[in-house]
Design a protein around this motif. Structure first.
Motif, PDB file in Angstrom:
ATOM      1  N   VAL A 300       0.752  -1.457  -0.137  1.00 34.47           N
ATOM      2  CA  VAL A 300       0.108  -0.076  -0.069  1.00 34.47           C
ATOM      3  C   VAL A 300       0.896   1.037   0.526  1.00 34.47           C
ATOM      4  CG1 VAL A 300      -1.811   1.207   1.020  1.00 34.47           C
ATOM      5  CG2 VAL A 300      -1.828  -0.992   1.131  1.00 34.47           C
ATOM      6  N   GLY A 301       1.101   1.910  -1.215  1.00 34.88           N
ATOM      7  CA  GLY A 301       1.751   2.544  -1.362  1.00 34.88           C
ATOM      8  C   GLY A 301       1.558   4.349  -1.062  1.00 34.88           C
ATOM      9  N   LYS A 302      -0.481   4.440  -1.400  1.00 32.54           N
ATOM     10  CA  LYS A 302      -0.860   5.417  -0.908  1.00 32.54           C
ATOM     11  C   LYS A 302      -0.854   5.850   0.917  1.00 32.54           C
ATOM     12  CE  LYS A 302      -1.969   6.562  -4.811  1.00 32.54           C
ATOM     13  NZ  LYS A 302      -1.043   7.584  -6.092  1.00 32.54           N
ATOM     14  N   LEU A 303      -0.973   4.409   1.405  1.00 36.13           N
ATOM     15  CA  LEU A 303      -0.763   5.036   2.940  1.00 36.13           C
ATOM     16  C   LEU A 303       0.307   6.355   3.141  1.00 36.13           C
ATOM     17  CD1 LEU A 303      -1.904   4.675   5.471  1.00 36.13           C
ATOM     18  CD2 LEU A 303      -0.166   2.351   5.875  1.00 36.13           C
ATOM     19  N   LYS A 304       1.543   6.091   2.652  1.00 39.46           N
ATOM     20  CA  LYS A 304       2.993   7.103   2.794  1.00 39.46           C
ATOM     21  C   LYS A 304       2.218   9.057   2.562  1.00 39.46           C
ATOM     22  CE  LYS A 304       6.916   8.381   3.683  1.00 39.46           C
ATOM     23  NZ  LYS A 304       6.977   9.864   3.229  1.00 39.46           N
ATOM     24  N   GLY A 305       1.492   9.077   1.889  1.00 33.44           N
ATOM     25  CA  GLY A 305       1.011   9.992   1.406  1.00 33.44           C
ATOM     26  C   GLY A 305      -0.131  10.668   2.687  1.00 33.44           C
ATOM     27  N   PHE A 306      -0.457   9.408   2.684  1.00 28.75           N
ATOM     28  CA  PHE A 306      -1.537  10.345   4.329  1.00 28.75           C
ATOM     29  C   PHE A 306      -0.622  10.266   5.618  1.00 28.75           C
ATOM     30  CE2 PHE A 306      -5.132  10.511   5.992  1.00 28.75           C
ATOM     31  CZ  PHE A 306      -5.350   9.416   7.770  1.00 28.75           C
ATOM     32  N   ASP A 360       0.357  14.116  17.853  1.00 23.10           N
ATOM     33  CA  ASP A 360       2.256  13.107  18.074  1.00 23.10           C
ATOM     34  C   ASP A 360       2.221  11.762  18.237  1.00 23.10           C
ATOM     35  OD1 ASP A 360       5.075  14.019  19.708  1.00 23.10           O
ATOM     36  OD2 ASP A 360       4.423  13.751  17.738  1.00 23.10           O
ATOM     37  N   LYS A 361       0.791  11.329  19.133  1.00 25.06           N
ATOM     38  CA  LYS A 361       1.421   9.804  18.584  1.00 25.06           C
ATOM     39  C   LYS A 361       0.747   9.403  17.966  1.00 25.06           C
ATOM     40  CE  LYS A 361       1.379  10.093  23.965  1.00 25.06           C
ATOM     41  NZ  LYS A 361       0.517   9.469  25.556  1.00 25.06           N
ATOM     42  N   LEU A 362      -0.350   9.756  17.507  1.00 27.58           N
ATOM     43  CA  LEU A 362      -0.914   9.161  16.684  1.00 27.58           C
ATOM     44  C   LEU A 362      -0.200   9.314  14.892  1.00 27.58           C
ATOM     45  CD1 LEU A 362      -4.877  10.303  16.288  1.00 27.58           C
ATOM     46  CD2 LEU A 362      -3.964   8.548  16.773  1.00 27.58           C
ATOM     47  N   HIS A 363       0.221  10.329  14.663  1.00 25.09           N
ATOM     48  CA  HIS A 363       1.185  10.379  13.834  1.00 25.09           C
ATOM     49  C   HIS A 363       3.015   9.578  13.748  1.00 25.09           C
ATOM     50  CE1 HIS A 363       5.312  12.627  12.856  1.00 25.09           C
ATOM     51  NE2 HIS A 363       4.975  12.983  12.163  1.00 25.09           N
ATOM     52  N   LEU A 368       4.786   4.732  11.155  1.00 27.17           N
ATOM     53  CA  LEU A 368       5.368   2.706  11.543  1.00 27.17           C
ATOM     54  C   LEU A 368       4.742   2.449  10.693  1.00 27.17           C
ATOM     55  CD1 LEU A 368       5.881   2.768  15.972  1.00 27.17           C
ATOM     56  CD2 LEU A 368       7.289   2.860  13.499  1.00 27.17           C
ATOM     57  N   LEU A 369       3.205   2.904  10.149  1.00 25.49           N
ATOM     58  CA  LEU A 369       2.651   1.740   9.852  1.00 25.49           C
ATOM     59  C   LEU A 369       3.267   1.649   8.092  1.00 25.49           C
ATOM     60  CD1 LEU A 369      -0.827   1.592  11.526  1.00 25.49           C
ATOM     61  CD2 LEU A 369       0.632  -0.437  11.199  1.00 25.49           C
ATOM     62  N   ALA A 370       3.302   3.168   7.718  1.00 29.89           N
ATOM     63  CA  ALA A 370       3.797   3.330   6.236  1.00 29.89           C
ATOM     64  C   ALA A 370       5.375   2.614   6.317  1.00 29.89           C
ATOM     65  CB  ALA A 370       3.382   4.773   6.642  1.00 29.89           C
ATOM     66  N   SER A 385       0.769  -6.007  14.748  1.00 33.52           N
ATOM     67  CA  SER A 385       0.355  -5.838  15.534  1.00 33.52           C
ATOM     68  C   SER A 385      -0.122  -4.829  17.487  1.00 33.52           C
ATOM     69  CB  SER A 385      -0.081  -7.432  16.864  1.00 33.52           C
ATOM     70  OG  SER A 385      -0.389  -8.356  15.340  1.00 33.52           O
ATOM     71  N   ALA A 386       1.354  -4.838  17.435  1.00 35.72           N
ATOM     72  CA  ALA A 386       1.241  -4.116  18.521  1.00 35.72           C
ATOM     73  C   ALA A 386       1.171  -2.129  18.255  1.00 35.72           C
ATOM     74  CB  ALA A 386       2.626  -4.135  19.390  1.00 35.72           C
ATOM     75  N   VAL A 387       1.306  -2.164  16.964  1.00 31.35           N
ATOM     76  CA  VAL A 387       1.392  -0.849  16.301  1.00 31.35           C
ATOM     77  C   VAL A 387      -0.621  -0.386  16.535  1.00 31.35           C
ATOM     78  CG1 VAL A 387       1.186   0.890  14.168  1.00 31.35           C
ATOM     79  CG2 VAL A 387       3.243  -0.610  15.535  1.00 31.35           C
ATOM     80  N   PHE A 388      -0.942  -1.406  16.299  1.00 30.01           N
ATOM     81  CA  PHE A 388      -2.714  -1.289  16.382  1.00 30.01           C
ATOM     82  C   PHE A 388      -3.176  -1.290  16.845  1.00 30.01           C
ATOM     83  CE2 PHE A 388      -3.147  -0.808  11.134  1.00 30.01           C
ATOM     84  CZ  PHE A 388      -2.291  -2.020  10.201  1.00 30.01           C
TER      85      PHE A 388
END
Length: 745
Positions: A300-306, A360-363, A368-370, A385-388
């Protein structure tokens, strides 16, 4: 606020739609009740005004009596003065001189009171006239507003009744589509189970998980809806915060605001450049997730843009946080800021710091997911799993922080409304801020609940990965997987037999009524056409029959003529060339017996020849009758085939005409559907516009009611002052009535 809170809670119920329609009519009901209350207040004011007028009439009557009494007293005073002058001629005593001086003082005081009473009467009359004019103007305005309200209510009722049917039809269509989708899903599950039992993958390439793709697209669509609501709430919150900075503690329309607030307002004005890309980035992410793609964190490359857009918005929040804190400190330094307001501002400062830290935490978690889509690692993302899980907890923390901030802001707005210098613009801005915070609270609650409910899907295995191997999905393997899927699809399309074209079932149901009416109307014409075709076929058969009979008659005539000529020729040759006709030859041969015998022999031979010729003619006639029977049989067969051909041709023409009519009806139906779609869009726009007009009308009603209340309060104060002055005049008139009588005695 209470209305919005009720609407948001009602929409969650099982019968949310009908209650939503009821809530949409609440503004008109509130306008109706407010006008009713206003009429009741006007009736009470008129009743009190009539009581005051009655009191004024009684006071005027009492004043007339007092005036008459004063005139009588003046006449008595004049007579007493005349008597005093007569006695003065005899000699004035000191007591009489003092009495005269006292009387002159009371006369001057009485004259002043009379003038003051006249002035008060004039002022009361002017105030009464002004009140009546204002009352008539307000009545006219009230009638106009009631007419406008009735017109708007009629428009709203018409639109509601018009689109209720449309909504019911759409709901029924949605139910049918849901049933159809469930059926298709069951069939797809059965097919998927059958395909899973077969191992078509000879290479070490992972299979395509269509179920995971459908679930991922559904989840992305739901997340997009929640993020769109959050984006709208954040835009409203930043915009109304900018508006509040220009209003409080200093109004920019009256005096310039501080440089700090100017800079803060400038930064807040740029909020759309940071908030809007969040929605656009998630829209692109949702569009990239399709049924034919592979959706994992590595692909999923579009996640980096978000994630980049979210980083920009986090930096924006960190940039405006110091200005928010300093702006609240400036409000605390305002002259009319109470201790309770200072404590609420401190609580708001801590709440804003908490919200910024949560973003800031959400960011961090989104970055990490991207990360796997940029840096591929063979072992895969082991900490996903821990990140989610932490992301879900962070979303709940965001909801709690926004909820706490909304509560503090509501308490602060309530305290600010109690200030003597509060303005209507500040109250309206506070209400809009509270509404945006309420919307943000609901949106964060929904997305946090949604993320917690789908946490198993996010943390579970996607099903993608090399068979018999360990590690994550390689983007090259994903490309190979999609290539194999496309090849398999093309192969199945190639071997699949084309299905015969047919009318869709839904279209057939829609056109059933039209076809039935068309068939009923064409039955009579069809019967007439069939009868005419049968008659034409019968006439054509008769025509062919008589043509054949005519040709046969001509042939028979020619044959008979030829046969007669042959017989005459044979007869002439048998007579031996007598040069005459057969009859003359016979008559000449009867002269002698010898000739008679010879001719008898020749006649007998001629007779035998005629018999032979006649037998030959009979044989020829039998052959001709057989040929005629065969010809008649084939002509009858040709006639039947001609009739069938004509009937088939007429049916084909009829079916062709019906197909053309159906095609025209289909085109008209498509045009009508497009027209109805445009009408629905226009109707939705009209509903939005009418709702805005109703909100504006309601707000203007509230402002006018507040103005009328203030005016009535001022009128009550004026009337109370006039009552006090009238009471003072009564007392003074009583005192004046008593003093001259005592002096006279």
């Amino acid at each position: 606020m209470a209305y919005r809170h009720i609407e948001q809670n009602v929409q969650r119920g099982p019968r949310g739609y009908h209650l939503k329609v009821l809530i949409q009519t609440l503004p008109s009901l509130s306008v109706f009740f407010s006008t009713h209350i206003l009429q009741e207040q006007m009736k009470q004011r008129e009743h009190s005004l009539r009581k005051v007028e009655q009191e004024m009439d009684s006071l005027s009557f009492r004043n007339q009596q007092l005036a008459k009494r004063v005139e009588l007293l003046q006449e008595e005073l004049a007579t007493s003065q005349a008597k005093g002058q007569k006695s003065k001629n005899k000699g004035d005593s000191p007591s009489q001189q003092g009495l005269q001086q006292t009387q002159s003082v009371f006369d001057e005081d009485l004259q002043k009171k009379i003038q003051e009473n006249e002035r008060l009467h004039i002022q009361f009359y002017e105030a009464d006239e002004q009140h009546r004019q204002q009352e008539s103007q307000l009545k006219v305005q009230l009638e106009e507003l009631e007419r406008d309200r009735e017109q708007h209510q009629a428009i709203v009722d018409g639109l509601t009744s018009k689109y209720m049917d449309t909504i019911e039809r759409l709901q029924s269509a949605q139910a049918r589509l849901e049933v159809k989708s469930q059926t298709l899903e069951r069939e797809s599950n059965e097919c998927r189970v059958q395909t899973e039992e077969c191992d078509y993958n000879s290479l070490n390439v992972p299979p395509h998980n269509k179920r995971h793709q459908l679930k991922a697209r559904d989840v992305a669509g739901q997340a997009l809806g929640f993020v769109q609501d959050i984006v709208v709430a954040l835009l409203n919150f930043h915009s109304y915060t900018e508006q509040r900075v220009h209003i409080y503690p200093l109004d920019s329309s009256i005096e310039p605001i501080s440089p700090l607030n100017q800079k803060f307002s400038q930064y807040l004005h740029e909020n759309a450049a940071y908030v809007r890309p969040l929605e656009e980035g998630l829209v692109q992410l949702h569009q990239s997730i399709t049924e034919d793609t592979v959706t994992v964190l590595e692909t999923v490359g579009k996640l980096k843009g978000f994630a980049d857009h979210f980083t920009s918005y986090t930096h924006f929040l960190q940039k405006i946080l110091p200005y928010q804190l300093k702006s609240l400190e400036e409000e605390c330094r305002a002259p009319l800021c109470t201790s309770s307001l200072i404590s609420k501002n401190l609580e708001l400062q801590s709440g804003m710091k908490r919200i910024t830290s949560v973003f800031d935490k959400l960011h961090s978690y989104i970055i990490l997911l991207a990360l796997p889509s940029e840096l591929y690692h063979p072992t895969g993302l082991t900490y996903s799993s821990a990140v989610f899980t932490q992301l879900a907890a962070c979303l709940h923390s965001l909801h709690d922080a926004v909820k706490e901030m909304s509560k503090h802001y509501s308490q602060k707005a309530g305290l600010e409304q109690q200030l003597p210098t509060v303005t209507q613009k500040l109250c309206t801005t506070n209400e809009c801020l509270l509404a945006s915070l309420g919307m943000l609270t609901n949106s964060t609650d929904k997305i946090a609940t949604f993320f917690s409910n789908n946490l198993d899907f996010f943390t579970s295995s996607t099903g993608y990965g090399p068979r018999g191997g360990v590690g994550a999905l390689n983007p090259l393997q994903a490309e190979s997987m999609l290539g194999n899927k496309k090849k398999a699809s093309d192969y199945m399309q190639a071997i699949r037999k084309p299905r015969a074209e047919s009318v869709p079932y839904r279209e057939a149901l829609l056109n059933r009524r039209v076809l039935t009416s068309s068939t009923e109307s064409r039955q009579g014409l069809t019967q007439q056409v069939v009868a005419s075709q049968e008659k034409i076929a019968r006439l054509e058969q008769e025509k062919e029959h008589w043509l054949l009979e005519t040709q046969l008659g001509r042939v028979r005539l020619e044959k008979e003529s030829q046969r007669i000529q042959d017989l005459e020729t044979q007869l002439s040759s048998a007579l031996g060339g007598g040069g005459g006709s057969p009859a003359s030859a016979l008559s000449l041969g009867l002269g002698s017996p010898a000739l008679t015998m010879g001719r008898a022999v020749r006649i007998s031979s001629l007779t035998s020849a005629i018999v032979v010729g006649l037998s030959l003619c009979v044989q020829v006639g039998d052959e001709e009758s057989r040929e005629q029977l065969i010809k008649t049989h084939y002509m009858a067969r040709v006639g039947e085939l001609t009739t069938q051909l004509q009937v088939s041709d007429s049916k084909a023409v009829n079916f062709h005409a019906e197909c053309r009519a159906l095609a025209k009806r289909l085109a008209l139906a498509e045009k009508s559907r497009e027209t109805l779609t445009e009408e629905v869009k226009l109707a939705n726009q009209n509903i939005t516009r009418l709702q805005d007009e109703l909100a504006t009308t309601k707000r203007s009603y509230k402002e006018q009611l507040s103005m009328m209340s203030d005016h009535l309060c001022s009128m009550n104060e004026t009337l109370s002052k006039q009552r006090e002055e009238i009471d003072i005049l009564k007392l003074s008139s009583k005192v004046q009535n008593k003093v001259p009588l005592n002096t006279l005695w």
